[in-house]
Design an enzyme around this catalytic site. Structure first.
Site, mmCIF file in Angstrom:
data_model
loop_
_atom_site.group_PDB
_atom_site.id
_atom_site.type_symbol
_atom_site.label_atom_id
_atom_site.label_comp_id
_atom_site.label_asym_id
_atom_site.label_seq_id
_atom_site.Cartn_x
_atom_site.Cartn_y
_atom_site.Cartn_z
ATOM 1 N N LYS A 1 -0.403 -9.931 -58.354
ATOM 2 C CA LYS A 1 -0.392 -8.476 -58.577
ATOM 3 C C LYS A 1 0.681 -8.141 -59.609
ATOM 4 O O LYS A 1 1.788 -7.691 -59.280
ATOM 5 C CB LYS A 1 -0.125 -7.793 -57.223
ATOM 6 C CG LYS A 1 -0.847 -6.490 -57.034
ATOM 7 C CD LYS A 1 -0.813 -6.042 -55.587
ATOM 8 C CE LYS A 1 -0.875 -4.546 -55.433
ATOM 9 N NZ LYS A 1 -2.023 -3.876 -56.019
HETATM 10 N N1 PMP Z 1 -7.990 -5.257 -56.163
HETATM 11 C C1 PMP Z 1 -7.012 -4.692 -56.880
HETATM 12 C C2 PMP Z 1 -7.009 -4.855 -58.367
HETATM 13 C C3 PMP Z 1 -6.007 -3.948 -56.238
HETATM 14 O O1 PMP Z 1 -5.030 -3.379 -56.942
HETATM 15 C C4 PMP Z 1 -6.062 -3.793 -54.837
HETATM 16 C C5 PMP Z 1 -5.030 -2.975 -54.137
HETATM 17 N N2 PMP Z 1 -3.894 -3.710 -53.797
HETATM 18 C C6 PMP Z 1 -7.094 -4.414 -54.148
HETATM 19 C C7 PMP Z 1 -8.042 -5.148 -54.839
HETATM 20 C C8 PMP Z 1 -7.162 -4.365 -52.654
HETATM 21 O O2 PMP Z 1 -6.173 -5.184 -52.114
HETATM 22 P P1 PMP Z 1 -5.493 -4.901 -50.713
HETATM 23 O O3 PMP Z 1 -6.584 -4.723 -49.725
HETATM 24 O O4 PMP Z 1 -4.669 -6.092 -50.449
HETATM 25 O O5 PMP Z 1 -4.707 -3.656 -50.870
#
Ligand code: PMP
Length: 322
Positions: A173
């Site tokens: 991320k």
């Molecule tokens: N894809 C992206 C690009 C994101 O930014 C997020 C949000 N964090 C998600 C998927 C979903 O991930 P999560 O369920 O871990 O928040």
């Protein structure tokens, strides 16, 4: 104790005018208004930071704030940091405790968004990952819905392609990688849609701008694999667990063609911010009969009960703050 109660968030992402809010910055708790970095900071100039988006849910009946999947988020942050030649200042378990302490110090008694970040803190010119200092911070703010979860959203396939793992790994991320998400989201919004569906470089459905994607096709629940340039979502994993336990549905993990979304019975997006958001339109075509389908509807209801601490079966997802 907050002396000025922040206005309920409209999820615009703007910081509320709360002068007393504390954050964790440079190794200690400091007022948010004092937490500043210099304009030469490497992470600011080159996007060399990674972050998490975590939620805590307020349960008014129990007078309790529940941190959702804190450990999973800090483990993922550790992995994101590793990709960028950084590490966490403390083990994930201790960072969960630190987050609980921050929420307590702010006396937060409403739905809250928490943003930890590990960032390249050197004030230096020179694009690289090595030989730079890094630091860690956590901010939190009251937060409502990020996108609609009740009416069904309209989406479009953006022409911006998802970051390839060979360019900026989506599994990590990385702050700079979110420029790709920003292109996608703005493309969708300015064209009159709520969200973007983003394709991989080879044309498979990857995810939304900040959400993972599921479809129901011929009764099967399907989501793209970790190797289709997705963030390996914590909500995605939670939904697979819910589908199995609550609906007896195993999730099929495989690549999804764009046009499969046009003929799927149901499509929904999910994420910590987005929660569970049923998609009722894609590229001007209704999804299924154009209404929220039974699988998305049921998963959404159970998810909201689980995250608010109403289902003992999912108590291990939550860390009580008070
Ligand atoms: N894809 C992206 C690009 C994101 O930014 C997020 C949000 N964090 C998600 C998927 C979903 O991930 P999560 O369920 O871990 O928040």
């Amino acid at each position: 104790m907050l002396t000025e109660k922040p206005a309920p968030s409209d999820a615009s992402g703007a910081l509320p005018q709360q002068r007393q809010v504390q954050c964790f910055f440079q190794g200690g708790f400091v007022p948010l208004r004092e937490a500043k970095i210099g304009v030469m900071t490497h992470a600011f100039m080159y996007g060399t930071a990674c972050f998490e988006g975590v939620r805590a849910y307020w349960n008014a009946d129990q007078g309790q704030l529940f941190l959702l999947k804190g450990l999973e988020h800090y483990r993922r942050l550790r992995n994101s940091a590793r990709v960028l030649f950084m590490d966490l200042p403390r083990p994930p378990e201790e960072l969960v405790d630190l987050t609980v302490e921050l929420l307590r110090r702010n006396d937060l008694r409403e739905d809250t968004y928490i943003r930890p970040s590990v960032y390249k803190s050197s004030e230096a010119i020179g694009v690289r990952l090595h030989d730079l200092a890094h630091d860690f911070m956590i901010v939190c703010l009251p937060f409502g819905d990020y996108i609609d979860t009740t009416a069904g959203i309209s989406t479009m396939t953006t022409s911006w392609r998802r970051n390839a793992d060979t360019a900026i790994p989506a599994r990590s991320k990385i702050t700079g990688g979110y420029v790709n998400s920003a292109f996608a989201k703005t493309d969708a919004n300015l064209n009159g849609h709520d969200e973007a569906i983003v394709l991989t470089a080879d044309g498979h459905a990857s995810e939304g701008s900040a959400e993972n994607l599921f479809m129901v096709r011929d009764g099967a629940l399907v989501t793209p694999p970790a190797t289709d340039d997705i963030l390996e979502g914590i909500t995605r994993a939670a939904i697979m667990q819910l589908a199995r336990r609550e609906l007896g549905l195993e999730t099929v993990v495989r690549s999804i063609d764009r046009s499969e979304l046009y003929v799927a019975e149901e499509v929904f997006l999910c994420g910590t911010g987005a929660q569970v958001s049923p998609v009722t339109k894609i590229d001007h075509r209704p999804v299924g009969d154009g209404r929220i389908g039974p699988v998305a509807g049921r998963i959404k209801d159970v998810y909201f009960d689980a995250v608010r601490g109403r289902l003992p079966a999912y108590a291990d997802w939550l860390t009580p703050v008070y």
